[in-house]
Design a protein around this motif. Structure first.
Motif, PDB file in Angstrom:
ATOM      1  N   UNK A  38     100.181 -65.732  -9.629  1.00 49.01           N
ATOM      2  CA  UNK A  38      99.002 -66.241 -10.337  1.00 49.01           C
ATOM      3  C   UNK A  38      99.379 -67.336 -11.337  1.00 49.01           C
ATOM      4  N   UNK A  39      98.488 -68.325 -11.463  1.00 42.15           N
ATOM      5  CA  UNK A  39      98.713 -69.408 -12.405  1.00 42.15           C
ATOM      6  C   UNK A  39      97.455 -69.728 -13.185  1.00 42.15           C
ATOM      7  N   UNK A  40      97.635 -70.384 -14.349  1.00 46.10           N
ATOM      8  CA  UNK A  40      96.508 -70.740 -15.220  1.00 46.10           C
ATOM      9  C   UNK A  40      96.618 -72.218 -15.569  1.00 46.10           C
ATOM     10  N   UNK A  41      95.465 -72.891 -15.627  1.00 48.98           N
ATOM     11  CA  UNK A  41      95.452 -74.323 -15.903  1.00 48.98           C
ATOM     12  C   UNK A  41      94.210 -74.677 -16.711  1.00 48.98           C
ATOM     13  N   UNK A  42      94.330 -75.718 -17.549  1.00 45.72           N
ATOM     14  CA  UNK A  42      93.181 -76.252 -18.268  1.00 45.72           C
ATOM     15  C   UNK A  42      92.941 -77.688 -17.815  1.00 45.72           C
ATOM     16  N   UNK A  43      91.658 -78.061 -17.677  1.00 45.61           N
ATOM     17  CA  UNK A  43      91.259 -79.418 -17.340  1.00 45.61           C
ATOM     18  C   UNK A  43      90.241 -79.878 -18.374  1.00 45.61           C
ATOM     19  N   UNK A  44      90.528 -80.973 -19.054  1.00 50.87           N
ATOM     20  CA  UNK A  44      89.625 -81.527 -20.060  1.00 50.87           C
ATOM     21  C   UNK A  44      89.051 -82.846 -19.540  1.00 50.87           C
ATOM     22  N   UNK A  45      87.724 -82.969 -19.601  1.00 47.28           N
ATOM     23  CA  UNK A  45      87.030 -84.132 -19.064  1.00 47.28           C
ATOM     24  C   UNK A  45      86.198 -84.770 -20.172  1.00 47.28           C
ATOM     25  N   UNK A  46      86.318 -86.070 -20.306  1.00 49.39           N
ATOM     26  CA  UNK A  46      85.530 -86.838 -21.268  1.00 49.39           C
ATOM     27  C   UNK A  46      84.891 -88.001 -20.527  1.00 49.39           C
ATOM     28  N   UNK A  47      83.562 -88.155 -20.664  1.00 48.08           N
ATOM     29  CA  UNK A  47      82.886 -89.260 -19.998  1.00 48.08           C
ATOM     30  C   UNK A  47      81.809 -89.828 -20.915  1.00 48.08           C
ATOM     31  N   UNK A  48      81.336 -91.023 -20.570  1.00 56.84           N
ATOM     32  CA  UNK A  48      80.319 -91.706 -21.362  1.00 56.84           C
ATOM     33  C   UNK A  48      78.940 -91.248 -20.900  1.00 56.84           C
ATOM     34  N   UNK A  49      78.059 -90.989 -21.852  1.00 56.05           N
ATOM     35  CA  UNK A  49      76.692 -90.619 -21.498  1.00 56.05           C
ATOM     36  C   UNK A  49      76.092 -91.648 -20.552  1.00 56.05           C
ATOM     37  N   UNK A  50      75.456 -91.156 -19.506  1.00 52.05           N
ATOM     38  CA  UNK A  50      74.884 -92.037 -18.506  1.00 52.05           C
ATOM     39  C   UNK A  50      75.832 -92.339 -17.367  1.00 52.05           C
ATOM     40  N   UNK A  51      77.096 -91.955 -17.499  1.00 52.74           N
ATOM     41  CA  UNK A  51      78.094 -92.188 -16.454  1.00 52.74           C
ATOM     42  C   UNK A  51      78.421 -90.891 -15.715  1.00 52.74           C
ATOM     43  N   UNK A 323      79.436-116.995 -16.758  1.00 53.00           N
ATOM     44  CA  UNK A 323      78.813-116.296 -17.886  1.00 53.00           C
ATOM     45  C   UNK A 323      78.651-114.826 -17.541  1.00 53.00           C
ATOM     46  N   UNK A 324      78.811-113.988 -18.541  1.00 58.43           N
ATOM     47  CA  UNK A 324      78.539-112.555 -18.416  1.00 58.43           C
ATOM     48  C   UNK A 324      77.439-112.211 -19.426  1.00 58.43           C
ATOM     49  N   UNK A 325      76.467-111.437 -18.993  1.00 55.85           N
ATOM     50  CA  UNK A 325      75.355-111.061 -19.868  1.00 55.85           C
ATOM     51  C   UNK A 325      75.168-109.551 -19.800  1.00 55.85           C
ATOM     52  N   UNK A 326      74.968-108.919 -20.935  1.00 50.29           N
ATOM     53  CA  UNK A 326      74.814-107.460 -20.935  1.00 50.29           C
ATOM     54  C   UNK A 326      73.932-107.021 -22.095  1.00 50.29           C
ATOM     55  N   UNK A 327      73.396-105.814 -21.979  1.00 48.71           N
ATOM     56  CA  UNK A 327      72.628-105.201 -23.062  1.00 48.71           C
ATOM     57  C   UNK A 327      72.480-103.719 -22.775  1.00 48.71           C
ATOM     58  N   UNK A 328      72.068-102.967 -23.787  1.00 44.74           N
ATOM     59  CA  UNK A 328      71.776-101.540 -23.653  1.00 44.74           C
ATOM     60  C   UNK A 328      70.306-101.319 -23.953  1.00 44.74           C
ATOM     61  N   UNK A 329      69.710-100.331 -23.286  1.00 47.03           N
ATOM     62  CA  UNK A 329      68.313-100.008 -23.587  1.00 47.03           C
ATOM     63  C   UNK A 329      68.074 -98.520 -23.387  1.00 47.03           C
ATOM     64  N   UNK A 330      67.053 -98.034 -24.051  1.00 46.40           N
ATOM     65  CA  UNK A 330      66.583 -96.659 -23.865  1.00 46.40           C
ATOM     66  C   UNK A 330      65.072 -96.668 -23.955  1.00 46.40           C
ATOM     67  N   UNK A 381      65.719 -93.760 -13.662  1.00 43.18           N
ATOM     68  CA  UNK A 381      65.772 -93.775 -15.122  1.00 43.18           C
ATOM     69  C   UNK A 381      65.260 -92.476 -15.710  1.00 43.18           C
ATOM     70  N   UNK A 382      65.887 -92.038 -16.783  1.00 40.71           N
ATOM     71  CA  UNK A 382      65.457 -90.880 -17.551  1.00 40.71           C
ATOM     72  C   UNK A 382      65.103 -91.320 -18.965  1.00 40.71           C
ATOM     73  N   UNK A 383      64.082 -90.724 -19.522  1.00 41.17           N
ATOM     74  CA  UNK A 383      63.710 -91.037 -20.900  1.00 41.17           C
ATOM     75  C   UNK A 383      64.798 -90.563 -21.860  1.00 41.17           C
ATOM     76  N   UNK A 384      64.936 -91.261 -22.972  1.00 36.81           N
ATOM     77  CA  UNK A 384      65.863 -90.906 -24.055  1.00 36.81           C
ATOM     78  C   UNK A 384      67.322 -90.959 -23.620  1.00 36.81           C
ATOM     79  N   UNK A 385      67.628 -91.691 -22.569  1.00 41.11           N
ATOM     80  CA  UNK A 385      69.001 -91.907 -22.141  1.00 41.11           C
ATOM     81  C   UNK A 385      69.322 -93.390 -22.277  1.00 41.11           C
ATOM     82  N   UNK A 386      70.472 -93.693 -22.844  1.00 47.03           N
ATOM     83  CA  UNK A 386      70.876 -95.088 -22.987  1.00 47.03           C
ATOM     84  C   UNK A 386      71.499 -95.582 -21.693  1.00 47.03           C
TER      85      UNK A 386
END
Length: 581
Positions: A38-51, A323-330, A381-386
């Motif tokens: 038997x073995x034991x392992x931990x996995x930690x995941x970090x992601x950006x909201x909306x991704x 040119x690169x163009x970007x923005x965030x919206x919610x 799209x979901x409301x209240x999500x950036x």
């Protein structure tokens, strides 16, 4: 598993004679009958909201059991026994993955492992933790680069480990609550000699500025860009794994004719530079935060009743490559059709100018590139999500990203006029009273119903100052009052995020798009399959209902909407990547 190695020997004598000999070495392994336990392992995941879709069907970590012969992971068989909350997981060649969205929380997974050659079985227990973070924290995160570079050639052997570790490259970006990026990096910069004196490791705060000593082609200038890659970056070991956010800092060569000369017009505000980058420490504007590097106010809210819009001078924006163009919206609930952005002429004829527009249509984004329409069908799209929207022009090709989903289209970009005197940027909608604007663009469905927030409008490497609107109706700049979770506030805990610092591109005028945006469709959000050959549904039932929204926190990074991208050479130069949590 077989590894083919090559060892090169360089011999010389005191008479000046030398010779080089190369010896191939083949390292192999043989199957054995050692039992597993038997073995034991931990996995930690970090992601950006909306991704959240970026975690679907990607290896999250290997399945671990104790085995003296760990080379032959794929020779074992794996079966999911149960999962604590009913999430669907699968195993393929000894790696854990899921076809479903992974929501923040904790998961305990039990996997039965069999080693057929030894007639031995064991249980692997995996504790998996998932955390999400607002993309705004990624945008404002500080950077430290630890350098350990090892020079290799045919004539010189590798350095000893203690020497080599001084020269490698490891870049980590991180966010500290209650501290601003420039304060963190200045503090680091003053204490970096301790790395050298105590550990013999060279370190730089803020990493290298990708535009330092970077030569762009004629009529373009270099602007540094930070993007969040659509796929995560993982580090896997036997007993722990980390799946982190993959960030690329790179230099973009953009149109110099659209560059903005910022001056500190806010009373009492100054900007200063660190590592040849500009920061704004102005305290009198913090109530309007987030702020750009030249003290630009980056957020604007459009009233819930609709009918709000803001108009900006279009001469500082570009719709021509590169040119690169970007923005965030919610958006607030409920989601209705409406215009988010229009960059075009306010008089006829409109099609003499390559106008662009983005609108909400049937709970999805619809992009207008003059007479070309692109529907982002796979991004609901979901409301209240950036959402972070970015697009870049590469000749007649336009690359579009919405969080971790990607699209591509081709356009006819032939123009009859480049006159910008009647070109403006409209955010949140168009005026419908006392103006002919709404009638100039009949292909738009609704032009005055947007209810929500827009932030971080970036064109040609410069942020739009939301406080500099020519006209504003039913909207205001500053901190968001949208019904969102943590709209523009700091996170409760410090977060360490993965990054890759990229090398300046050569001075060629290549129009190869940045590789992170070449996908033709977004990651599909297909329904959960009913059967999967290597997947088994856990036998336990979840004790808590699965959340129905992917995230309620804002997000920033990747590809956006309006002017054209930095086509001079947009291939990021990856060095090493660090995903230290």
């Amino acid at each position: 598993i077989t590894k083919n190695l090559t060892v090169t020997f360089n011999a010389s004598d005191n008479k000046g004679y030398s010779a080089i000999t190369t010896i191939p070495i083949i390292v192999g392994d043989i199957l054995n009958t050692y039992p597993i336990s038997n073995g034991f392992k931990t996995i930690n995941i970090l992601y950006v909201n909306g991704y959240i879709n970026s975690l679907r069907n990607v290896p999250l970590g290997s399945i671990y059991v104790n085995d003296l012969d760990d080379w032959f992971r794929i020779s074992r068989t794996y079966a999911i026994r149960n999962v604590g909350n009913g999430q669907l997981f699968s195993t393929s060649q000894g790696f854990l993955s899921t076809p479903e969205a992974l929501y923040p929380g904790s998961y305990r997974i039990h996997v039965d492992v069999t080693k057929p050659i030894a007639s031995s079985t064991a249980l692997s227990t995996i504790d998996l933790s998932v955390t999400s973070v607002d993309s705004e924290f990624v945008r404002e995160a500080a950077t430290i680069r630890i350098q350990v570079y090892q020079y290799r050639s045919l004539y010189y052997p590798p350095l000893p480990f203690n020497e080599a570790k001084k020269q490698a490259l490891t870049d980590v970006i991180f966010y500290v609550p209650s501290l601003k990026r420039n304060d963190i990096e200045n503090t680091l910069n003053m204490n970096l000699p301790l790395f050298l004196s105590r550990y013999n490791i060279i370190a730089n705060a803020s990493g290298p500025n990708p535009c330092t000593n970077y030569i762009c082609p004629t009529n373009t200038i270099c602007r540094s860009t930070r993007t969040i890659q659509p796929l995560p970056y993982s580090i896997d070991t036997n007993q722990t794994s980390f799946v982190g956010i993959n960030v690329v800092d790179s230099g973009d060569c953009v149109n110099s004719t659209y560059s903005t000369n910022f001056m500190n017009t806010q009373f009492g505000c100054i900007t200063y530079t660190f590592n040849n980058l500009t920061y704004c420490p102005c305290t009198s504007l913090q109530t309007y935060a987030p702020l750009g590097p030249y003290c630009q106010v980056l957020g604007r809210t459009f009233n819930e009743s609709g009918g709000g819009y803001a108009v900006f001078d279009g001469r500082t924006f570009s719709n021509r490559a590169p040119t690169r163009f970007s923005f965030d919206f919610s958006i607030r609930s409920s989601i209705i059709d409406g215009l988010i952005l229009l960059y075009g002429r306010n008089t006829t004829p409109i099609n003499d100018f390559f106008w662009t527009a983005i609108e909400i249509y049937q709970s999805r984004l619809r992009f207008h590139f003059r007479d070309t329409i692109l529907d982002a069908t796979n991004t609901v799209l979901n409301a209240s999500t950036w959402y972070h929207v970015e697009y870049q022009y590469v000749d007649s090709t336009i690359l579009v990203s919405i969080n971790d989903c990607q699209y591509v289209t081709t356009v006819n970009d032939t123009l009859n006029t480049y006159d910008l005197s009647n070109v403006q940027l409209y955010l949140g909608g168009l005026p419908v009273t006392g103006s002919l604007m709404s009638g100039l663009y009949p292909s738009l469905t609704q032009v005055n119903t947007f209810s929500g927030c827009i932030r971080n409008v970036l064109s040609n490497g410069y942020y739009l100052d939301m406080s500099k609107a020519l006209v504003s109706v039913n909207s205001y700049y500053g901190q968001s009052s949208c019904t969102l979770t943590n709209p523009y506030t700091t996170p409760p805990t410090s977060i360490t995020i993965t990054t890759t610092i990229t090398t300046p591109r050569p001075t060629t005028t290549s129009t190869t798009p940045r590789p992170t945006t070449t996908s033709t469709t977004s990651r599909p959000t297909t329904p959960r399959p009913t059967t999967t050959p290597t997947t088994s549904r856990p036998t336990t039932t979840p004790t808590t209902p699965r959340p129905t929204t992917t995230s309620t926190t804002p997000r920033p990074t990747t590809t956006s909407t309006t002017p054209r991208p930095t086509t001079t050479s947009t291939t990021p130069r990856p060095t090493t990547t660090s995903t230290t949590p």
